[in-house]
Design an enzyme around this catalytic site. Structure first.
Site, PDB file in Angstrom:
ATOM      1  N   TYR A  49       0.846  -1.209   0.108  1.00 60.35           N
ATOM      2  CA  TYR A  49      -0.043  -0.269   0.069  1.00 60.35           C
ATOM      3  C   TYR A  49       0.833   1.327  -0.075  1.00 60.35           C
ATOM      4  O   TYR A  49       0.625   2.114  -0.875  1.00 60.35           O
ATOM      5  CB  TYR A  49      -0.847  -0.024   1.391  1.00 60.35           C
ATOM      6  CG  TYR A  49      -1.503   1.313   1.423  1.00 60.35           C
ATOM      7  CD1 TYR A  49      -2.616   1.884   0.478  1.00 60.35           C
ATOM      8  CD2 TYR A  49      -1.179   2.036   2.472  1.00 60.35           C
ATOM      9  CE1 TYR A  49      -3.255   3.239   0.528  1.00 60.35           C
ATOM     10  CE2 TYR A  49      -1.963   3.414   2.797  1.00 60.35           C
ATOM     11  CZ  TYR A  49      -2.848   3.929   1.808  1.00 60.35           C
ATOM     12  OH  TYR A  49      -3.510   5.066   1.850  1.00 60.35           O
ATOM     13  N   LYS A  99       1.216   4.086  -2.798  1.00 68.95           N
ATOM     14  CA  LYS A  99       0.877   5.667  -2.770  1.00 68.95           C
ATOM     15  C   LYS A  99       2.409   6.585  -3.274  1.00 68.95           C
ATOM     16  O   LYS A  99       2.222   7.606  -3.613  1.00 68.95           O
ATOM     17  CB  LYS A  99       0.462   5.762  -1.462  1.00 68.95           C
ATOM     18  CG  LYS A  99      -0.923   5.379  -0.860  1.00 68.95           C
ATOM     19  CD  LYS A  99      -1.885   5.888  -1.800  1.00 68.95           C
ATOM     20  CE  LYS A  99      -2.237   7.364  -1.236  1.00 68.95           C
ATOM     21  NZ  LYS A  99      -3.491   7.997  -1.870  1.00 68.95           N
TER      22      LYS A  99
END
Length: 377
Positions: free
Chosen positions: A158, A162
């Site tokens: 994750y 990002k």
């Protein structure tokens, strides 16, 4: 500067933060021409929240997939500002890596490319504190800033997605547009976001209800972080959008990222849960269920089991070593650069943010309690 007369697209408009951004845009004293809320699905609750706002601004809800180029082309037509808050958030590995990359990275790339082709001048990306860390050693940061040097750890899907998306956004700044102007981009990195509607808080609330209204201590007291209220994160997006239109401020904003926090006390994640609910009669465990090192061993064992079962069945551990590190590492950042460059100041003080959140908790607790009793009978 104001946003009067602009058309703005907000992706992730049905989400926890996206809803607040849409509502604050609709509340602007000088009305926008239109706010377009884009999401794959928008709940009836979100639509009700939008409907409560008294506004002259046209609100258009667009439901579709951010990976669909034709849909994005339609969504950005005539738009001057894009606030890209859509993202898959995954802290424990529930989501397949390829899915994270497709939505968080490729979806962002497609949106950027579509904006350039359609002469959209301004683009704000909602990034995450997790592009910074903590790393797997749990190296702390106290009151860091945008110049703080920190050795991050690769491998957390994750956070990596990002980080890569943010890199594309900032790298696109100053690209030429057909009208002779240039593309202006920036990114905001909020701390852990709390407030009404937080899906992460709901999980902890349910655990506390099952534990006789006592929150489990998942982080040690010393692991101080500086959470930020959702209303203030939304407000930061509005403030930087206005500054982007100001010729005296845009040069120092473009191509930069900013940490966003507020005056919420520096607390551990567990103690924040308690602070927001103690006046409602909730308690918190004095210490973690077992020493932190034993918790790491337990998490590591679960990860081994998950790996061994991978060829046969998908088992996602409820706790991972990375999650334990994130919850137990002191990690705080200042918003001074955002204050200096585009005049960001929190819209809501801590006591006000706490009151709003507590009122929401008081409203939903009976419903959550009844639901949990039904499922445990």
């Amino acid at each position: 500067m104001s946003l009067a007369g602009m058309r703005c697209l907000v992706t992730g408009a049905g989400g926890f933060l996206g809803q607040r951004i849409v509502c604050q845009l609709l509340e602007e004293e000088e009305s926008l021409a239109e706010v377009r809320g884009l999401d794959k699905a928008v709940s009836s609750e979100a639509l009700q929240n939008f409907g409560k706002v008294k506004t002259k601004t046209l609100l258009t809800i667009m439901q579709g997939d951010i990976r669909n180029e034709a849909f994005l082309h339609k969504a950005v037509q005539g738009v001057s500002l894009v606030i890209h808050a859509a993202s898959i958030i995954d802290t424990v590995g529930l989501v397949d890596k390829q899915m994270l990359w497709d939505v968080n990275v490729r979806g962002t790339q497609l949106l950027l490319e579509t904006c350039l082709r359609n002469d959209v001048p301004y683009f704000i990306y909602t990034s995450s504190i997790e592009v910074t860390g903590p790393n797997n050693r749990g190296d702390p940061i106290y009151d860091g800033n945008e110049d703080t040097v920190y050795q991050i750890t690769e491998g957390f899907h994750y956070g990596n997605s990002k980080k890569e998306a943010e890199k594309f956004v900032l790298g696109m700044d100053n690209q030429p547009l057909k009208d002779g102007n240039s593309f202006v981009t920036c990114a905001l990195r909020p701390m852990y976001i709390y407030g009404e509607g937080s899906p992460f808080f709901l999980n902890h609330l349910d655990e506390s209800i099952l534990n006789n209204r006592v929150f489990l201590r998942i982080s040690r007291k010393e692991a101080l972080v500086n959470p930020v209220y959702v209303g203030n994160v939304a407000w930061a997006h509005i403030q930087v959008a206005k500054a982007m239109r100001d010729p005296t401020k845009v040069k120092q904003i473009r191509g930069h990222f900013y940490y966003i926090s507020d005056d919420t006390p520096h607390l551990s994640y567990s103690d924040l849960n308690y602070e927001l609910t103690k006046e409602l009669g909730f308690g918190i465990e004095a210490k973690q269920a077992m020493p932190l090192m034993m918790l790491y061993c337990y998490a590591f064992l679960l990860e081994i089991v998950s790996f061994l079962l991978q060829p046969f069945v998908r088992f996602v551990p409820t706790v991972t070593c990375h999650l334990l590190t994130m919850l137990n590492t002191p990690f705080s950042f200042s918003y001074r650069k955002a204050q200096r460059d585009f005049g960001y100041m929190p819209r809501y003080k801590w006591e006000e943010a706490k009151q709003h959140t507590s009122q929401w908790v008081a409203k939903i607790t009976p419903l959550r309690t009844a639901s949990l009793k039904t499922h445990t009978v």
